[in-house]
Design an enzyme around this catalytic site. Sequence first.
Site, PDB file in Angstrom:
ATOM      1  N   PHE A 114     -23.858  43.234 -87.455  1.00  0.00           N
ATOM      2  CA  PHE A 114     -23.006  42.834 -86.996  1.00  0.00           C
ATOM      3  C   PHE A 114     -22.483  41.475 -87.872  1.00  0.00           C
ATOM      4  O   PHE A 114     -23.596  41.143 -88.605  1.00  0.00           O
ATOM      5  CB  PHE A 114     -22.543  42.255 -85.111  1.00  0.00           C
ATOM      6  N   PHE A 138     -28.245  40.007 -81.006  1.00  0.00           N
ATOM      7  CA  PHE A 138     -29.273  40.310 -79.314  1.00  0.00           C
ATOM      8  C   PHE A 138     -29.947  41.170 -79.507  1.00  0.00           C
ATOM      9  O   PHE A 138     -31.098  40.604 -78.671  1.00  0.00           O
ATOM     10  CB  PHE A 138     -28.079  40.398 -78.550  1.00  0.00           C
ATOM     11  N   GLU A 139     -30.248  41.946 -80.236  1.00  0.00           N
ATOM     12  CA  GLU A 139     -31.547  43.162 -80.203  1.00  0.00           C
ATOM     13  C   GLU A 139     -32.100  42.356 -81.408  1.00  0.00           C
ATOM     14  O   GLU A 139     -33.321  43.315 -81.290  1.00  0.00           O
ATOM     15  CB  GLU A 139     -30.584  44.558 -80.646  1.00  0.00           C
ATOM     16  N   ALA A 154     -25.820  36.748 -88.606  1.00  0.00           N
ATOM     17  CA  ALA A 154     -25.044  35.063 -88.739  1.00  0.00           C
ATOM     18  C   ALA A 154     -24.239  35.644 -86.934  1.00  0.00           C
ATOM     19  O   ALA A 154     -24.011  36.449 -86.491  1.00  0.00           O
ATOM     20  CB  ALA A 154     -23.687  35.718 -89.731  1.00  0.00           C
ATOM     21  N   HIS A 210     -20.072  32.001 -76.326  1.00  0.00           N
ATOM     22  CA  HIS A 210     -21.010  33.171 -76.196  1.00  0.00           C
ATOM     23  C   HIS A 210     -22.352  33.184 -77.483  1.00  0.00           C
ATOM     24  O   HIS A 210     -22.919  33.216 -77.513  1.00  0.00           O
ATOM     25  CB  HIS A 210     -20.266  34.164 -76.737  1.00  0.00           C
TER      26      HIS A 210
END
Length: 151
Positions: free
Chosen positions: A15, A48-49, A71, A79
């Site tokens: 991401f 998140f992973e 990043a 969030h």
Amino acid sequence: MQDSSIKLGIVVAEFNYDITHLMLDRAISHAKFLNAEVRAVFKVPGTFEIPLAVKQLLSRDDIDCVVTLGAVIKGETKHDEVIANQVARLVSDLSLEFNKPVSLGIIGPGATHEQAMERIEEYSTRAVESAVKMARRMRSMMEGSSSVNIE
């Protein structure tokens, strides 16, 4: 001690790829500069992973330390703060659980896209530097060095 290369794994979030692929390039280059061997690059969909991939790499015998790269860009909600704080906590816990260094090369929270672009070099190289230094110092301590000021 330094004859035996530090073997590291890198976990990088896809991401914000325009930022993270440059971070990965800089991290690999800096690892070579430090005579550390990149044994694995684990690409994950997002920040998140990262903890799950870190856990997988830390469980390997051929990995001395792990570098995380990502990043987390500021949005309209909090969030970014939630994600960054949870990931930092989880990778820190994994480092303690496996007794191996894990460095945090994650830009954010609260960074704009422009700020993240400006921080690519700094965050990437510092994350590699930190992981390699800690792995070398921990190796020295395990080999019986009595000094805590190991270079």
